[in-house]
Scaffold this active site. Structure first.
Site, PDB file in Angstrom:
ATOM      1  CG  ASN A  49      -0.149   0.303   2.480  1.00  0.00           C
ATOM      2  OD1 ASN A  49       0.751  -0.160   2.986  1.00  0.00           O
ATOM      3  ND2 ASN A  49      -1.206   0.745   3.253  1.00  0.00           N
ATOM      4  CE1 TYR A  58       5.981  -4.801  14.313  1.00  0.00           C
ATOM      5  CE2 TYR A  58       7.972  -5.413  15.462  1.00  0.00           C
ATOM      6  CZ  TYR A  58       7.388  -5.251  14.257  1.00  0.00           C
ATOM      7  OH  TYR A  58       7.713  -6.162  13.283  1.00  0.00           O
ATOM      8  CD  GLU A  70       6.754   5.623  25.966  1.00  0.00           C
ATOM      9  OE1 GLU A  70       6.405   5.589  26.470  1.00  0.00           O
ATOM     10  OE2 GLU A  70       6.333   6.462  25.442  1.00  0.00           O
TER      11      GLU A  70
END
Length: 328
Positions: free
Chosen positions: A32, A154, A278
């Site tokens: 995409n 994730y 982070e």
């Protein structure tokens, strides 16, 4: 053989598409073109695979679309013999900022693919997972029995997707293999990684910046080793239903990596340090004994060889790859 590569204009997917097309297989790529990084890099991935297909007298079709489009995925999977599912919203830090987006691509998109696949007679779905599924180490190196406690959205999304693949194998008999990649690097890799940042800064006479104290450790796996094990799974069914670590020959801390890159390019440069990022795992280190036993996997490029190869490639392709050169 008809091969579908989702995320096939990306770094790993692009290399897989290039290698499979180069073997004479007909390749369809679904991507995409998410502008997560410079799309010119994806265009070079596409051109490399197109060239390989042309030289091998194979076909290459590029579909500009998303893994979240269920109808499109249904149509593409119906025409495939093997699927390499590499499409994902990458980036630990992106997942911290946009967890719902990451879930939509990485979990819902994977479900679209698996649902389409279970209604066909596909030979195999090979799914890209990640060392991020492990999180904080209870012990090192990570083997596949290590607890999975990811520390970022994730990592959670990749754990969910690989577990869905495993369940689809157990419940529906869909031949699936999930490969847990450990920090893959090499030509045409994403430019916002530690390796590329170190190389770019050093080539421009600037000190590499280490985020944190540099004691974080990583397996860095060269792209050629990743491609080779994926190619093997075109025809090898010995890992069906399995989840396997795919890592490198050694482990290195980020401070030493910065020194290796710096010493290769300009030993006079000092190192600089910034605040930790982070969501980043402190340590990753792969136990690859399962992949070796099941697939005969043996990584061939150690980190110092790989860094040298990548720097040579980077220098040859700076005009279109280096973000500072492109913007000047």
């Amino acid at each position: 053989m008809d091969v579908l590569v989702t995320g096939g204009a990306g770094f790993i997917g692009g290399h897989i598409a290039e290698a499979v097309a180069g073997r004479g297989h007909d390749v369809t790529v679904l991507d995409n073109f998410e502008p997560y990084y410079d799309l010119g890099i994806k265009e070079h991935n596409v051109e490399a695979a197109k060239t390989a297909a042309a030289e091998a007298d194979a076909s290459y079709d590029l579909i500009d679309g998303s893994i979240t489009d269920g109808s499109l995925v249904d149509d593409l999977v119906a025409d495939a013999d093997v699927v390499y599912h590499q499409a994902a919203q990458a980036g630990v830090r992106t997942s911290v900022e946009q967890p719902q987006k990451v879930n939509a691509y990485n979990v819902d998109g994977t479900m679209n693919l698996l649902e389409a696949a279970r209604h066909t007679d596909l030979e195999r779905v090979v799914l890209a997972s990640s060392s991020s599924v492990y999180g904080k180490p209870a012990y090192l190196p990570y083997d596949e029995e290590h607890p999975t406690n990811p520390v970022s959205p994730y990592g959670v999304s990749k754990l969910a997707s690989e577990q869905y693949a495993r369940v689809y194998n157990e419940v529906y008999g869909l031949p699936t293999v999930a490969l847990r990649y450990f920090t893959v690097y090499g030509p045409r890799m994403r430019p916002n990684m530690a390796m590329t940042n170190f190389v770019s800064r050093c080539l421009h006479g600037e000190p590499p910046v280490i985020y944190g104290d540099g004691t974080q450790t990583r397996d860095f796996t060269y792209i050629d080793d990743i491609v080779r094990v994926n190619e093997q799974l075109l025809e090898d069914d010995s890992a069906d239903g399995q989840i396997c670590n795919v890592g490198s020959t050694d482990n290195i801390d980020i401070h030493t990596l910065a020194e290796v890159v710096r010493d290769e390019i300009d030993p006079s440069l000092e190192l600089e340090f910034g605040e930790p990022r982070e969501g980043d795992a402190e340590h990753t280190h792969a136990d690859i004994s399962k992949a070796n036993a099941v697939l005969g996997y043996e990584p061939t490029v150690d980190i110092r060889q790989g860094v040298s190869k990548f720097i040579d490639w980077y220098r040859e392709n700076r005009e279109w790859y280096d973000p500072l050169v492109r913007s000047s």
